[in-house]
Design a protein around this motif. Sequence first.
Motif, PDB file in Angstrom:
ATOM      1  N   GLN A 196       0.991  -1.151   0.107  1.00 22.32           N
ATOM      2  CA  GLN A 196       0.081   0.007   0.103  1.00 22.32           C
ATOM      3  C   GLN A 196       0.701   1.073  -0.216  1.00 22.32           C
ATOM      4  O   GLN A 196       0.520   2.262  -0.615  1.00 22.32           O
ATOM      5  N   LYS A 197       2.060   1.298   0.806  1.00 25.45           N
ATOM      6  CA  LYS A 197       2.745   2.334   0.925  1.00 25.45           C
ATOM      7  C   LYS A 197       3.674   2.576  -0.677  1.00 25.45           C
ATOM      8  O   LYS A 197       3.793   3.714  -1.152  1.00 25.45           O
ATOM      9  N   GLU A 198       3.795   1.497  -1.191  1.00 24.75           N
ATOM     10  CA  GLU A 198       4.773   1.530  -2.482  1.00 24.75           C
ATOM     11  C   GLU A 198       4.026   1.912  -3.844  1.00 24.75           C
ATOM     12  O   GLU A 198       4.509   1.986  -4.752  1.00 24.75           O
ATOM     13  N   THR A 199       2.697   1.800  -3.774  1.00 24.89           N
ATOM     14  CA  THR A 199       1.903   1.759  -4.978  1.00 24.89           C
ATOM     15  C   THR A 199       0.731   2.740  -4.748  1.00 24.89           C
ATOM     16  O   THR A 199      -0.047   2.490  -3.762  1.00 24.89           O
ATOM     17  N   PRO A 200       0.401   3.564  -5.759  1.00 24.94           N
ATOM     18  CA  PRO A 200      -0.925   4.369  -5.882  1.00 24.94           C
ATOM     19  C   PRO A 200      -1.983   3.504  -6.334  1.00 24.94           C
ATOM     20  O   PRO A 200      -3.211   3.897  -6.169  1.00 24.94           O
ATOM     21  N   LEU A 201      -2.010   2.175  -6.614  1.00 28.03           N
ATOM     22  CA  LEU A 201      -3.208   1.461  -7.212  1.00 28.03           C
ATOM     23  C   LEU A 201      -3.843   0.904  -6.186  1.00 28.03           C
ATOM     24  O   LEU A 201      -3.151   0.347  -5.087  1.00 28.03           O
ATOM     25  N   PRO A 202      -5.023   0.857  -6.260  1.00 32.02           N
ATOM     26  CA  PRO A 202      -5.926  -0.157  -5.196  1.00 32.02           C
ATOM     27  C   PRO A 202      -5.477  -1.563  -5.057  1.00 32.02           C
ATOM     28  O   PRO A 202      -4.759  -2.125  -6.061  1.00 32.02           O
ATOM     29  N   LEU A 203      -5.831  -1.980  -3.887  1.00 30.68           N
ATOM     30  CA  LEU A 203      -5.346  -3.559  -3.762  1.00 30.68           C
ATOM     31  C   LEU A 203      -6.477  -4.277  -3.892  1.00 30.68           C
ATOM     32  O   LEU A 203      -7.636  -4.292  -3.937  1.00 30.68           O
ATOM     33  N   VAL A 204      -5.947  -5.736  -4.220  1.00 32.03           N
ATOM     34  CA  VAL A 204      -6.914  -6.967  -4.080  1.00 32.03           C
ATOM     35  C   VAL A 204      -6.215  -8.075  -3.128  1.00 32.03           C
ATOM     36  O   VAL A 204      -4.923  -8.146  -3.052  1.00 32.03           O
ATOM     37  N   LEU A 205      -7.020  -8.304  -2.164  1.00 30.42           N
ATOM     38  CA  LEU A 205      -6.557  -8.896  -1.127  1.00 30.42           C
ATOM     39  C   LEU A 205      -6.753 -10.612  -1.311  1.00 30.42           C
ATOM     40  O   LEU A 205      -7.901 -10.970  -1.192  1.00 30.42           O
ATOM     41  N   LEU A 206      -5.613 -11.441  -1.830  1.00 29.58           N
ATOM     42  CA  LEU A 206      -6.131 -12.734  -2.154  1.00 29.58           C
ATOM     43  C   LEU A 206      -5.817 -13.801  -1.034  1.00 29.58           C
ATOM     44  O   LEU A 206      -4.666 -14.260  -0.686  1.00 29.58           O
ATOM     45  N   SER A 207      -6.750 -14.030  -0.222  1.00 29.43           N
ATOM     46  CA  SER A 207      -6.527 -14.888   1.027  1.00 29.43           C
ATOM     47  C   SER A 207      -7.877 -15.495   1.288  1.00 29.43           C
ATOM     48  O   SER A 207      -8.882 -14.662   1.579  1.00 29.43           O
ATOM     49  N   GLU A 208      -8.025 -16.636   1.261  1.00 28.53           N
ATOM     50  CA  GLU A 208      -9.550 -17.047   1.908  1.00 28.53           C
ATOM     51  C   GLU A 208      -9.364 -17.514   3.510  1.00 28.53           C
ATOM     52  O   GLU A 208     -10.335 -18.078   3.850  1.00 28.53           O
ATOM     53  N   ASN A 209      -8.494 -17.139   4.010  1.00 29.16           N
ATOM     54  CA  ASN A 209      -8.212 -17.203   5.452  1.00 29.16           C
ATOM     55  C   ASN A 209      -8.831 -15.937   6.134  1.00 29.16           C
ATOM     56  O   ASN A 209      -8.187 -14.975   6.020  1.00 29.16           O
ATOM     57  N   THR A 210      -9.544 -16.353   7.172  1.00 29.59           N
ATOM     58  CA  THR A 210     -10.429 -15.150   7.837  1.00 29.59           C
ATOM     59  C   THR A 210      -9.397 -14.283   8.634  1.00 29.59           C
ATOM     60  O   THR A 210      -9.555 -12.863   8.686  1.00 29.59           O
ATOM     61  N   ALA A 211      -8.680 -14.889   9.366  1.00 25.72           N
ATOM     62  CA  ALA A 211      -7.647 -14.072  10.307  1.00 25.72           C
ATOM     63  C   ALA A 211      -6.898 -13.173   9.287  1.00 25.72           C
ATOM     64  O   ALA A 211      -6.343 -12.020   9.700  1.00 25.72           O
ATOM     65  N   ALA A 212      -6.475 -13.869   8.155  1.00 30.47           N
ATOM     66  CA  ALA A 212      -5.476 -13.152   7.268  1.00 30.47           C
ATOM     67  C   ALA A 212      -6.241 -11.768   6.933  1.00 30.47           C
ATOM     68  O   ALA A 212      -5.665 -10.611   6.795  1.00 30.47           O
ATOM     69  N   GLN A 213      -7.486 -12.070   6.418  1.00 27.38           N
ATOM     70  CA  GLN A 213      -8.234 -10.809   5.800  1.00 27.38           C
ATOM     71  C   GLN A 213      -8.343  -9.952   6.771  1.00 27.38           C
ATOM     72  O   GLN A 213      -8.313  -8.680   6.556  1.00 27.38           O
ATOM     73  N   GLU A 214      -8.711 -10.414   8.078  1.00 28.34           N
ATOM     74  CA  GLU A 214      -8.992  -9.367   9.352  1.00 28.34           C
ATOM     75  C   GLU A 214      -7.789  -8.509   9.323  1.00 28.34           C
ATOM     76  O   GLU A 214      -8.033  -7.122   9.364  1.00 28.34           O
ATOM     77  N   GLN A 215      -6.607  -9.059   9.521  1.00 28.44           N
ATOM     78  CA  GLN A 215      -5.363  -8.327   9.800  1.00 28.44           C
ATOM     79  C   GLN A 215      -4.998  -7.270   8.585  1.00 28.44           C
ATOM     80  O   GLN A 215      -4.469  -6.178   8.834  1.00 28.44           O
ATOM     81  N   ALA A 216      -5.322  -7.787   7.270  1.00 23.69           N
ATOM     82  CA  ALA A 216      -4.971  -6.935   6.270  1.00 23.69           C
ATOM     83  C   ALA A 216      -5.949  -5.811   6.084  1.00 23.69           C
ATOM     84  O   ALA A 216      -5.457  -4.831   5.817  1.00 23.69           O
ATOM     85  N   LEU A 217      -7.264  -6.165   6.546  1.00 22.59           N
ATOM     86  CA  LEU A 217      -8.163  -5.151   6.354  1.00 22.59           C
ATOM     87  C   LEU A 217      -7.894  -4.220   7.342  1.00 22.59           C
ATOM     88  O   LEU A 217      -8.204  -2.904   7.397  1.00 22.59           O
ATOM     89  N   ALA A 218      -7.437  -4.417   8.426  1.00 26.46           N
ATOM     90  CA  ALA A 218      -7.127  -3.531   9.508  1.00 26.46           C
ATOM     91  C   ALA A 218      -6.257  -2.455   9.072  1.00 26.46           C
ATOM     92  O   ALA A 218      -6.086  -1.329   9.410  1.00 26.46           O
ATOM     93  N   VAL A 219      -5.343  -2.828   7.913  1.00 26.78           N
ATOM     94  CA  VAL A 219      -4.300  -1.817   7.347  1.00 26.78           C
ATOM     95  C   VAL A 219      -4.791  -1.284   6.257  1.00 26.78           C
ATOM     96  O   VAL A 219      -4.440  -0.009   6.163  1.00 26.78           O
ATOM     97  N   CYS A 220      -5.702  -2.074   5.601  1.00 29.29           N
ATOM     98  CA  CYS A 220      -5.920  -1.001   4.311  1.00 29.29           C
ATOM     99  C   CYS A 220      -7.424  -0.974   3.889  1.00 29.29           C
ATOM    100  O   CYS A 220      -7.905  -0.566   2.946  1.00 29.29           O
ATOM    101  N   GLY A 221      -8.273  -1.493   5.087  1.00 29.21           N
ATOM    102  CA  GLY A 221      -9.668  -1.491   4.868  1.00 29.21           C
ATOM    103  C   GLY A 221     -10.374  -0.195   4.283  1.00 29.21           C
ATOM    104  O   GLY A 221     -11.263  -0.165   3.652  1.00 29.21           O
ATOM    105  N   HIS A 222      -9.713   0.987   4.848  1.00 32.70           N
ATOM    106  CA  HIS A 222     -10.174   2.241   4.622  1.00 32.70           C
ATOM    107  C   HIS A 222     -10.260   2.672   3.216  1.00 32.70           C
ATOM    108  O   HIS A 222     -10.903   3.532   2.726  1.00 32.70           O
TER     109      HIS A 222
END
Lengths: 311, 447
Positions: free
Chosen positions: B153-179
């Motif tokens: 997220q810091k290195e690119t201006p492009l929006p992200l796709v989060l590829l993980s079917e693991n709930t805990a992983a999504q939870e933590q990733a979304l805490a970083v970039c969910g907004h």
Amino acid sequence: MSVQLVRERWNGSAQEMTLGRHPHAVKVGGESTLPFLHFEGSMPNRPVLALEVTDTSPQDWPGVLSEPYREVMGDPVHWAMACEKEGADLVALKLDSCHPEKENADPEQAARTAAAVAEAINVPLIVLGCGDESKDAEVLPIAAKALQGHNCLLGTVTADNYKPVVAACIEYHHNVVATSPLDINLAKQLNILISDMDLPLHRIAMDPSIGPLGYGIEYAYSIIERMRIGALTGDIMLSPPVICMVGEEAWKTKEAQSSDVPEWGDWKRRAVLWEAVTASVLLQAGGHIMVLRHPESLALVKAQIDDLMRK
Amino acid sequence: MPMGLTGLAIYKMLPKTNCKECGQATCLAFAMQLAAGKTSLDKCPYVSDEACEALGAASKPPIALITVGTGERAVEIGNETVLFRHDKRFVHPTAIAVTVSDTIGADELRDRIKRINNLFFDRVGQVYGVDLVAVRNDSGDPVQFAKTVSITQKETPLPLVLLSENTAAQEQALAVCGHNQPLIYAANADNYEAFTKLAIQHQAPLVVKGDGLDELAQVVGKVLCLGHGQIVLDSGAREVLKVLVDQTQIRRQALKRHTKSFGFPTICFAGAHGTPGTALDAAVYIAKYAAVLVLESTDPAEVLPLVTWRLNVYTDPQKPIAIEPKVYAVGNAGRNAPVILTTNFSLTYFCVLGDVEGARVPSYILPVDTDGTSVLTAWAAGKLAPEKIAAFIKECGIEDKVDHRRLIIPGGLAILRDKLQELSGWQVLVGPHESAGLPSFLRDQWT
Ligand code: B12
Ligand code: SF4
């Protein structure tokens, strides 16, 4: 609960054309569905791929394209044999030498070359003129005679020069490529004129004059798509198979020709993909015969056709 | 009203008073306009609540419009209305995503992101490139995933796709970039409750993945019930033939049968190996309705043909892109600069412009008005008559800008030379057929 599939009910199909002779004859077309949708109709034959050979050494082929043919260029017979070895389903021999502004070669000479090529290979032969309408009207009938018995595909003919060529195709039993400038009505009209001379529709291949990737391909894509839908909905004058001169168009582009644009990536890889992607999407539109130039794009497109025909 | 209600069906639900407040002469006329999508329901103040609900639901687009990301680089997908581009046009170009893995080191990661950020190309006077970065949770570790997402997220201006079917992983990733409203991938038959909750919490679009169309429809139904409507579809297919068939079926379901669970844009994945054949499959997905295309490759030789094909297939078949016919100066063109004639079809003009710039010879380019058609198309259609070119030369003001009277024309127009010389009084030089030959032509013939 399972999803009720939407299936189109088509009432027409594309013509099935046979090229070459037993036991190496190749069939194209004949499908009663949009490309590769095996679940709603049959697609009895694979789309086929030709590699292009010219009867003189081409001057405008960039290095990455002439490289694989270095040892055979200028010798159409060996060049054609090399193409067959590379896995081409057909060889497309272009009689460039006849062009009035180039060597203006004698039609008899060109016809002898064509016959020699046909004898040297097993796969069917496509013979293309030099692109000059009046010279082609003279050369192609002579080639047709020399190629009697080979059941070739000869062209291209336009609304202005089709008569002598079609007459020769009837007399010596060949098939014809009918070219029109990206216009579905003109294509249809030319098919009508040719079938009025009693050449059946299954012996015509339509060349819609494609544009390559980045340079007008979307027009060709939509015209071919409309041709295919026309055939499937019963418009018999749009039912002949479609041939696309992919190599000729793709290798003209800047993306295929430029060796020195690092931000576009490796030259050869990019150029080969320019040709292969052009062919791949025209197959999705409904093309049947792709005339290519580079053996590596042939291999790429062929592998994709394998995947798409694995029912 | 793309949902396919006829004017008459709509008319039955209107007040039939012909009061004209909607701006139409009659209720029937209003209904017809509505059916053609040329007006909106809110123009009639008297439509009943029931009718409003019935018509409102019906006027929803058959394929939802979904936004990934926020701000300037946000990407819109979906809202398509046709199966074939010749029926109208394809509207929202396939968003191309390139992957990064959470198993590579931070330096390698930054390197790869830099390469992705650079996948932009000049075409027809505009810049086109990839749209999204897809972060892959190959490690299976939620912490590692969130860390990679944070760096990306810091290195690119492009929006992200989060590829993980693991709930805990999504939870933590979304805490970083969910907004930033990334595209969450993916809710499946097992995890959909937790994933839908996360998607609702962050108001982010959610991919729903099924093992085949039947399961896909079921899981979409459940996600809709839980109250989330920003959905992107993945039928799980990965081989080119299966993808083609599923993509076609989903688009048909949405447009022909208005199947609710298929009324969303789709995501496709092109090969995991970066082999050249992958590009051909990717081209098929672009042709066949992929709204998001995930690529493994950062090789421009592979991405450029795909970006180009996407641009081609998403152009409006009704109108070619044209530029204004006038004098264009390239570089510091002086009184002896070459004068180059071409057409006002954007593609043609920008081909010539690129090659003139490449030649590093300051020049003037004169694009004649050909209604935005290419050189030979215009010639064949009678839109490049020598009279017209000569008149343009007189009117455009070039004669005040240069001292010489020498005009370079495309090789394809050689046949015009004599007539044009006679009519314009300019000396006409026939250039090469392809503008790529202009640099050497200018070097050798323009002195
Ligand atoms: C796409 C296309 C169309 C599209 C139009 C797209 C458009 N906006 O122009 C459509 C489908 C509408 C079309 C229609 C027709 N077309 Co058309 N079309 C093509 C096609 C496939 C590609 C054209 C293209 O976009 N080229 C890309 C651009 C960038 O090329 P360009 O403008 O020529 O520019 C290049 C060079 O000329 C040069 N250059 C340009 N300017 C300059 C300047 C200088 C100084 C120099 C040195 C070089 C230079 O460099 C550029 C890059 O290489 C060609 C066939 C082909 N494969 O080339 C046929 C083609 C041009 N069309 C043709 C014809 C006959 C027609 C129609 C008349 C047919 C009909 N139906 O009646 C109609 C006319 C429509 C009309 N009334 O306007 C013929 C022309 C034949 C001829 N030699 O005269 C062609 C060659 C097809 C064929 N083989 O028969 N066409
Ligand atoms: S405003 Fe409503 S009621 Fe009045 S004419 Fe228009 S549709 Fe009919």
